[in-house]
Design a protein around this motif. Structure first.
Motif, PDB file in Angstrom:
ATOM      1  N   ALA A 216      -5.308  26.870   3.053  1.00  0.00           N
ATOM      2  CA  ALA A 216      -3.938  26.447   2.485  1.00  0.00           C
ATOM      3  C   ALA A 216      -3.836  24.899   2.321  1.00  0.00           C
ATOM      4  N   ALA A 217      -4.234  24.367   3.553  1.00  0.00           N
ATOM      5  CA  ALA A 217      -4.233  22.943   3.520  1.00  0.00           C
ATOM      6  C   ALA A 217      -5.176  22.354   2.617  1.00  0.00           C
ATOM      7  N   THR A 218      -6.433  23.030   2.358  1.00  0.00           N
ATOM      8  CA  THR A 218      -7.156  22.481   1.393  1.00  0.00           C
ATOM      9  C   THR A 218      -6.424  22.479   0.005  1.00  0.00           C
ATOM     10  N   GLN A 219      -5.922  23.708  -0.520  1.00  0.00           N
ATOM     11  CA  GLN A 219      -5.196  23.762  -1.614  1.00  0.00           C
ATOM     12  C   GLN A 219      -4.185  22.770  -1.885  1.00  0.00           C
ATOM     13  N   ALA A 220      -3.350  22.720  -0.929  1.00  0.00           N
ATOM     14  CA  ALA A 220      -2.113  21.531  -0.989  1.00  0.00           C
ATOM     15  C   ALA A 220      -2.628  20.195  -1.068  1.00  0.00           C
ATOM     16  N   ALA A 221      -3.700  19.770  -0.529  1.00  0.00           N
ATOM     17  CA  ALA A 221      -4.227  18.524  -0.268  1.00  0.00           C
ATOM     18  C   ALA A 221      -4.783  18.164  -1.711  1.00  0.00           C
ATOM     19  N   THR A 222      -5.392  19.314  -2.553  1.00  0.00           N
ATOM     20  CA  THR A 222      -5.988  19.162  -3.760  1.00  0.00           C
ATOM     21  C   THR A 222      -5.078  19.021  -4.576  1.00  0.00           C
ATOM     22  N   ALA A 223      -3.968  19.619  -4.750  1.00  0.00           N
ATOM     23  CA  ALA A 223      -2.745  19.416  -5.638  1.00  0.00           C
ATOM     24  C   ALA A 223      -1.944  18.249  -5.282  1.00  0.00           C
ATOM     25  N   LEU A 224      -2.028  17.549  -4.239  1.00  0.00           N
ATOM     26  CA  LEU A 224      -1.532  16.316  -4.036  1.00  0.00           C
ATOM     27  C   LEU A 224      -2.465  15.319  -4.709  1.00  0.00           C
ATOM     28  N   VAL A 225      -3.594  15.488  -4.423  1.00  0.00           N
ATOM     29  CA  VAL A 225      -4.439  14.216  -5.213  1.00  0.00           C
ATOM     30  C   VAL A 225      -4.502  14.480  -6.619  1.00  0.00           C
ATOM     31  N   ASP A 226      -4.454  15.827  -7.405  1.00  0.00           N
ATOM     32  CA  ASP A 226      -4.203  15.957  -8.646  1.00  0.00           C
ATOM     33  C   ASP A 226      -2.962  15.152  -9.156  1.00  0.00           C
ATOM     34  N   ASN A 227      -2.160  15.234  -8.270  1.00  0.00           N
ATOM     35  CA  ASN A 227      -0.831  14.605  -8.874  1.00  0.00           C
ATOM     36  C   ASN A 227      -0.770  13.166  -8.433  1.00  0.00           C
ATOM     37  N   GLY A 228      -1.912  12.569  -8.235  1.00  0.00           N
ATOM     38  CA  GLY A 228      -1.830  10.928  -8.151  1.00  0.00           C
ATOM     39  C   GLY A 228      -1.906  10.562  -6.987  1.00  0.00           C
ATOM     40  N   CYS A 229      -1.757  11.202  -5.668  1.00  0.00           N
ATOM     41  CA  CYS A 229      -1.805  10.740  -4.262  1.00  0.00           C
ATOM     42  C   CYS A 229      -3.031  10.382  -4.111  1.00  0.00           C
ATOM     43  N   ASP A 230      -3.241   9.023  -3.668  1.00  0.00           N
ATOM     44  CA  ASP A 230      -4.474   8.507  -3.124  1.00  0.00           C
ATOM     45  C   ASP A 230      -4.769   8.278  -1.732  1.00  0.00           C
ATOM     46  N   PHE A 231      -3.624   8.505  -0.840  1.00  0.00           N
ATOM     47  CA  PHE A 231      -3.599   8.453   0.489  1.00  0.00           C
ATOM     48  C   PHE A 231      -2.866   9.758   1.191  1.00  0.00           C
ATOM     49  N   LEU A 232      -3.674  10.499   1.858  1.00  0.00           N
ATOM     50  CA  LEU A 232      -3.038  11.766   2.599  1.00  0.00           C
ATOM     51  C   LEU A 232      -2.846  11.723   3.839  1.00  0.00           C
ATOM     52  N   CYS A 233      -1.794  12.147   4.383  1.00  0.00           N
ATOM     53  CA  CYS A 233      -1.374  12.223   5.702  1.00  0.00           C
ATOM     54  C   CYS A 233      -0.636  13.406   6.045  1.00  0.00           C
ATOM     55  N   GLY A 234      -0.222  13.874   7.328  1.00  0.00           N
ATOM     56  CA  GLY A 234       0.611  14.969   7.614  1.00  0.00           C
ATOM     57  C   GLY A 234       0.580  15.350   8.845  1.00  0.00           C
ATOM     58  N   ILE A 235       0.898  16.679   9.256  1.00  0.00           N
ATOM     59  CA  ILE A 235       0.921  17.162  10.694  1.00  0.00           C
ATOM     60  C   ILE A 235       0.168  18.371  10.545  1.00  0.00           C
ATOM     61  N   MET A 236      -1.111  18.418  10.790  1.00  0.00           N
ATOM     62  CA  MET A 236      -1.920  19.725  10.886  1.00  0.00           C
ATOM     63  C   MET A 236      -2.842  19.730  11.891  1.00  0.00           C
ATOM     64  N   ASP A 237      -3.240  20.828  12.302  1.00  0.00           N
ATOM     65  CA  ASP A 237      -4.090  20.941  13.511  1.00  0.00           C
ATOM     66  C   ASP A 237      -5.619  20.762  13.220  1.00  0.00           C
ATOM     67  N   GLU A 238      -6.056  20.880  12.016  1.00  0.00           N
ATOM     68  CA  GLU A 238      -7.467  20.602  11.617  1.00  0.00           C
ATOM     69  C   GLU A 238      -7.715  19.687  10.598  1.00  0.00           C
ATOM     70  N   PRO A 239      -8.748  19.459  10.074  1.00  0.00           N
ATOM     71  CA  PRO A 239      -9.086  18.200   9.165  1.00  0.00           C
ATOM     72  C   PRO A 239      -9.235  18.689   7.851  1.00  0.00           C
ATOM     73  N   ALA A 240      -8.807  19.768   7.545  1.00  0.00           N
ATOM     74  CA  ALA A 240      -9.043  20.418   6.040  1.00  0.00           C
ATOM     75  C   ALA A 240      -8.939  19.340   4.967  1.00  0.00           C
ATOM     76  N   TYR A 241      -7.715  18.761   5.216  1.00  0.00           N
ATOM     77  CA  TYR A 241      -7.428  17.499   3.943  1.00  0.00           C
ATOM     78  C   TYR A 241      -8.122  16.250   4.227  1.00  0.00           C
ATOM     79  N   LEU A 242      -8.579  16.309   5.495  1.00  0.00           N
ATOM     80  CA  LEU A 242      -9.556  14.909   5.519  1.00  0.00           C
ATOM     81  C   LEU A 242     -10.924  15.102   4.477  1.00  0.00           C
ATOM     82  N   ARG A 243     -11.340  16.424   4.658  1.00  0.00           N
ATOM     83  CA  ARG A 243     -12.787  16.743   3.892  1.00  0.00           C
ATOM     84  C   ARG A 243     -12.279  16.783   2.253  1.00  0.00           C
ATOM     85  N   VAL A 244     -10.932  16.955   1.944  1.00  0.00           N
ATOM     86  CA  VAL A 244     -10.535  16.929   0.613  1.00  0.00           C
ATOM     87  C   VAL A 244     -10.890  15.287   0.090  1.00  0.00           C
ATOM     88  N   ALA A 245      -9.849  14.570   1.146  1.00  0.00           N
ATOM     89  CA  ALA A 245      -9.910  12.976   0.818  1.00  0.00           C
ATOM     90  C   ALA A 245     -11.520  12.632   0.496  1.00  0.00           C
TER      91      ALA A 245
END
Length: 373
Positions: A216-245
């Motif tokens: 779910a974190a991977t899907q959400a991070a991908t959607a955020l980048v698709d929407n123009g976000c070029d800096f990701l952050c948050g409160i997650m317990d694993e590094p999925a969105y870093l891998r998306v970055a």
């Protein structure tokens, strides 16, 4: 002992935001502001002491529960004669009450809940007045139950400054589990820090209803980048969105612990937590017979901080962000009015500064934050 179950937080919002009265940033309550005196407890020898921990997730989660388990290890190292037990993935249900009762039945002198369990732990503590209880991210102060938390919003503010200086699109993406105060505090602080540099920058949030859900974190991070976000952050317990970055060539700041190894080319830093000294101090007070329930914030430089900057962060940007960190460590509090919410309502008037307790109970998003309510 091993009990499994889904990780989640109690979704009910905390009490309404407290009255607006200023308090200096970094004010520490360690070892804690005492509640009314509880039942006197005499000294306990290490061999007679049993300390129990109820973790909200698996201790191998790479995040929140892993950090708390490091605290368990620190207690064992400091007091080699003590006995400790823990249960992983304590569910947010009546099963939690049964687990806490079992700790008491087995003779625990002190019980830590490493996340908020509300009435599930309070009902047990009320019936075991001779046992010391502490609840992380809790709210209750009784003669034998206290709470503790991390004032992570200062580190998030520092990372927000870096986000504004690194972002080219002026859009920050934020991943949270639920729209609860700890998530609002993190997102709000990040954007307020960013807007201290770029008043036009915005933050788009997505909540995924879990603290540990890599898919779910991977899907959400991908959607955020698709929407123009070029800096990701948050409160997650694993590094999925870093891998998306890394895959998408954007920046990422993490939470709980350092995660440089999962994507050094995109890694900015992380909000890092350390409960070791707090747990050792609480257990020492128990053994010495001086423990009292307390409300304790672990503050910047004393239980929460930013991780080392990633190798790709320019030195000038790191220096500018760390200038604010130095000011905070000297007592400066940047959470001061005027602050408006994302519906245009003035929440913090000019001349008013929010203290840790007010930020901790905040259940609204500042202007410029979307997707969190």
């Amino acid at each position: 002992m091993n009990v499994t179950g889904p990780r989640g937080r109690l979704l009910a919002s905390r009490r309404a935001m407290l009255g607006l009265a200023g308090m200096a940033a970094g004010s520490s309550l360690l070892p804690g502001r005492p509640a009314r005196a509880g039942t006197p407890r005499g000294p306990i020898t290490q061999k007679d002491a049993l300390v129990a921990f109820g973790h909200t997730g698996p201790i191998t989660d790479g995040g929140w529960s892993m950090v708390h388990n490091r605290g368990v290890q620190a207690v064992r190292q400091a007091f080699p004669g003590i006995r400790t037990v823990y249960v992983e993935s304590v569910p947010y249900s009546a099963d939690a009450t049964r687990i806490f009762r079992q700790f008491v039945a087995e003779g625990a002198n002190m019980v830590f809940a490493t996340s908020e369990y509300g009435d599930f732990i309070k009902d047990v503590s009320d019936r075991a007045p001779d046992v010391a209880f502490m609840e992380c991210d809790g709210n209750s102060l009784t003669p034998n139950l206290g709470w503790y938390y991390v004032s992570h919003w200062y580190a998030s503010y520092i990372l927000g400054i870096a986000a504004a200086l690194l972002s080219k699109t002026g859009r920050i993406g934020f991943l949270g589990a639920f729209p609860i105060p700890s998530v609002y505090a993190s997102a709000n602080a990040t954007l307020l820090g960013a807007r201290s540099v770029n008043p036009a920058i915005t933050l788009q949030g997505i909540t995924i209803n879990a603290w540990f859900d890599p898919q779910a974190a991977t899907q959400a991070a991908t959607a955020l980048v698709d929407n123009g976000c070029d800096f990701l952050c948050g409160i997650m317990d694993e590094p999925a969105y870093l891998r998306v970055a890394v895959a998408r060539g954007v920046w990422a700041a993490m939470w709980n612990t350092g995660m440089l190894q999962f994507g050094p080319e995109s890694y900015v830093s992380s909000v890092v937590l350390d409960f070791n000294a707090f747990y050792v101090a609480q257990v020492r007070a128990l053994l010495e017979g001086t423990w009292q329930p307390s409300a304790a914030f672990l503050t910047l430089g004393h239980g929460v901080d930013r991780d080392a900057w990633g190798p790709g962060v320019p030195e000038a940007i790191a220096r500018q962000a760390d200038d604010m960190r130095a000011r905070m460590l000297a007592g400066y509090n940047p959470f001061r009015g005027p602050i408006y919410d994302n519906h245009g309502r003035l929440r913090v008037p000019a001349g008013v500064t929010l203290d840790d307790s007010q930020i901790y109970h905040c259940d609204w998003a500042v202007a410029g934050v979307s997707g969190l309510g």
